[in-house]
Each structure stands twice: as structure tokens, then as C-alpha cells.
Design an enzyme around this catalytic site. Structure first.
Site, PDB file in Angstrom:
ATOM      1  NE  ARG A  66     -26.867  25.036  55.282  1.00 61.53           N
ATOM      2  CZ  ARG A  66     -28.696  24.793  54.983  1.00 61.53           C
ATOM      3  NH1 ARG A  66     -29.246  24.132  54.342  1.00 61.53           N
ATOM      4  NH2 ARG A  66     -29.205  25.392  56.255  1.00 61.53           N
ATOM      5  CG  ASP A  79     -31.889  22.744  51.564  1.00 61.29           C
ATOM      6  OD1 ASP A  79     -32.504  22.268  51.711  1.00 61.29           O
ATOM      7  OD2 ASP A  79     -31.766  22.096  53.162  1.00 61.29           O
ATOM      8  NE  ARG A 135     -34.272  15.593  43.819  1.00 60.75           N
ATOM      9  CZ  ARG A 135     -35.164  15.084  44.448  1.00 60.75           C
ATOM     10  NH1 ARG A 135     -34.509  14.086  46.027  1.00 60.75           N
ATOM     11  NH2 ARG A 135     -35.542  14.391  43.279  1.00 60.75           N
TER      12      ARG A 135
END
Lengths: 244, 244
Positions: free
Chosen positions: B197, B52, B50
């Protein structure tokens, strides 16, 4: 009073074009807001030309006059700080007080990107017109020659926004194949409303064989918008450079 | 019942991530809508991961099962016709009925773009994190080595979305300078929420000299999110490829 010339790039996708509007966000609106926030004073800015809704720019030019003593070399970064990320002041330069971004422009360079591909490209469709039928670049190049020089471009002018004088001088048109793209560069002393997009729409009709390359001259001579091809979408068009 | 594997590209800017949501437009939502419109029947699709809100993909993988007899080679173009232009089905392939896009994934490749420049770039800020202090790529490269291999990556996991098992295996990390960009490629068997990230945010702290390159090992060993750098923005992150 300093007269300041700005060089501006923007991704036009999310804007209703350059010019201020009552409804809708525009590039001019965003830049005037940013100047007001940072200079603490309202200023009117004047561009070389009003790019249409969805059209992009790498080298739009605008000027504004100010008595606010902001150092010239800080102006781009100061204004950029409060601008949205899809608008960038690339350069600020002091010019003579009688410089006018629109009236003094000698040459404008527009570029149009066609993505000639059956395949959708999620990251390219925003900046190009995807045409899925196979285009013959040689035919397009041959046809484009007819437009070079000083002509009445009435056939390529938007029907609803006619200008009294529709003679313009096109200095050059090049049509290049670059991988899946066809890149059309047009330089001229000025352009009528939708003129570049109507030329591109006509070149595409020629490239796919619907019009002959010779028809470009006939279309030009007819001075009849109905003879030309459709208006190419705004998203493929970039104002690259304005010369003075 | 055919099981169909899709390869998907998307510009994540205008979406609330991959996963279906009650409020907000998502990639999964748009694709399921498009399949329903073209197949005339509801289908549930399952992705490799999934992504973001704001994260992009060049090679997201998803699968769905269908009894609707659409020819396999027509599936991408049929679904693309009703998808918004920033989502593209690149490929559709018949796979064995037990293939699962998430559970069978063996390797994911993420890429992160840093635009290391003082200058704003109107057309690049959408797909990169612009960092204006000068980054030392050699220091970043050196530090990145500490992450390669099987480790508990708790220090790089989002605090609010912990997983029970936070051990992952990173196969490779490369940090390359490409003109104004720094491109970070990370391949691994899987990633925790925000892990890429948070690694990038930490590498930037090292590149600008705020953390030493040696601190990467200490941060990893601490298993404490607070020791690592900030979370890099979503817009620079691309899911490039999933291997099975």
C-alpha cells in the site's frame, strides 16, 4: 423553480430499500440528507419506483424541485461528495416542471443475475443468487415467452402487498447464459411488488425441471400466487433503466 | 493426523483483517468457528500472511492439522455451508505434515486496483481506490522498475510496526491500464507491513506528477518512511496467490 432529474446507481446491500423509513437507512434518506447538506435546504425527492431492501440499481431515476442556484453540471459531484461510496449520482438534468419520475415512466428494465454454480464465489454472491442445481436455460427461455404481453400478473404479486390493478405489459424477457451466470432481462411498463423476483423464482423451478415450461402459462392464468415459484432473493436484482 | 492446506477467497470489507482479535470479526475467527461447527472440534489455522482490515484475497493460503476423518473433497463445501457468503474455501488439499503456510511461502502475489476516474462508480468503489486526478501510467511503470530486486524496503514499512529485517526481494511489478482501472501487480518473496500500500501510494504521487519517476530510487535509498507517499487504502488490495 427548477425540476431536476437524477440518474442514480447504488449497491443496495446495506440499505433497507429506496423508501424513507423511521428505522433503518434507506437510499432516499441518504440522498435527501446529502442534498440538504450541500444545498443547505430540505428537499423531497421522488423516484421512478421503490426498490426493495437489498435490491441494486444502475439506473434509478428520481426528481426534485429546487430554487437553490447550484450549477446543473456540478450537481452530481457536489452531492456525491457527501454520499456514501455505494450510492452515486450519475447524472443530473433539467426537465420540464411537470416531469414526474414515477408517473411519467414508460418502461422499466430490470436485470436478474443467477450464479449457476456449485462453487461459492466470495466476490459474486453479493450481486447474484447462487443456484447450485444445474439449470436448463433453453427451458427457462421457452417458458418466459408466455409472460410477454399484457396480462394480469396476480400470480406473481406479493400476497401481502396487493395492488388493485394487477395488469401489466411485459415488452420483452431474455434469458442468457454468460459464463457461470444466467442473466434475465425483463422490460415492461411497470411491475407489481416482488413481480420480477417471483418470475425469476418460477423460472428457476422450470430450469431445474421441477415445473414444466408449459406450466408458466397455467400459473399465469391461475392468478394464484401459490401456483408460482418462490421469491428469488433481492441481491440478484438490478433496476437497470427507466425510459420516459 | 492430516495436515490440510486451504485456498481461501474473501471480500475483506466487513472484517477486521485476517488475524483473530478480541474485539471485531476476523476472517480467521470466522473460519475457525466454521471448522469447529462442522468438525465438532476446535482447530487452530495458520495463514500465509495476515491481511489487514479491509484487504481482500483471491488466493490466501492457510493450513490446519486434524484427526477428524472428513473426506478431503467434501471439506470446502462443508465449511462453506456455515461460512458467511463473503468468505469461500476454494480448495482443500492434503499436504505433508511439516508444511507451514507462512514459513514455507516462496512467493506472494498482490494486486492493487486504482479506479482512475472523476466519476464515482457505486459498484467499484468497494474494490478499488478511486483517484480523480489523471495518472500517467508510463511514469508509474518507469518508477516501479527501481523497486525490482533485493532491497531494504524500510521507506515503505509502516512506522508503527517495524520488523527487524526489512530486506525483501521483489520479483516483478507491472502497472497496466485496463479501461478506467490501473492494475498494479507485485510479486515478491515477502512484504513488510503496509509495504504494498505504501508503494502504491508513492506510485500515485509519481503518476500525478507530484514526485518524479527518478525519486523512487532516492526514496528507496533514504530508508525513511517520511520520504515515500501516503498509504493507499486497504480496499484496493487483493492477495492473489501464494506459491510454495
Amino acid at each position: 423553480m427548477r425540476n431536476i432529474k437524477l440518474t442514480i446507481a447504488y449497491d443496495g446491500t446495506n440499505y433497507k430499500g429506496w423508501q424513507l423509513q423511521k428505522n433503518g437507512t434507506t437510499i432516499q434518506g441518504k440522498i435527501e440528507e446529502a442534498i440538504e447538506k450541500t444545498f443547505k435546504k430540505k428537499h423531497r425527492i421522488y423516484s421512478a419506483g421503490r426498490t426493495d431492501s437489498g435490491v441494486h440499481a444502475q439506473g434509478q431515476i428520481a426528481h426534485f424541485k429546487t430554487s437553490v442556484p447550484v450549477p446543473m453540471n456540478k450537481i452530481p459531484s457536489i452531492i456525491n461528495t457527501v454520499l456514501p461510496p455505494d450510492i452515486a449520482i450519475k447524472n443530473a438534468k433539467k426537465v420540464s416542471t411537470d416531469f414526474h419520475a414515477q408517473f411519467d415512466a414508460k418502461q422499466k428494465h430490470y436485470r436478474y443475475y443467477i450464479l449457476n454454480s456449485l462453487k461459492r464465489e466470495a466476490f459474486k454472491e453479493r450481486y447474484a443468487w447462487r443456484v447450485s442445481y444445474n439449470l436448463n436455460v433453453s427451458l427457462m427461455r421457452e417458458a418466459a415467452k408466455a409472460l410477454i404481453g399484457k396480462h394480469d400478473f396476480k400470480s406473481f404479486q406479493a400476497v401481502d402487498k396487493r395492488e388493485r390493478l394487477s395488469v401489466r405489459n411485459i415488452f420483452s424477457i431474455t434469458v442468457k447464459k454468460q459464463k457461470a451466470f444466467i442473466v434475465i432481462d425483463i422490460k415492461g411498463d411497470g411491475f407489481l411488488y416482488n413481480m420480477v423476483r417471483n418470475i425469476v423464482g418460477t423460472l428457476v423451478e422450470i430450469g431445474r425441471g421441477y415445473f414444466s415450461p408449459e406450466s408458466m402459462m397455467e400459473i399465469l392464468k391461475s392468478k394464484n400466487r401459490k401456483k408460482a415459484g418462490p421469491t428469488a432473493p433481492a441481491k440478484g436484482l438490478f433496476l437497470m433503466e427507466v425510459k420516459y
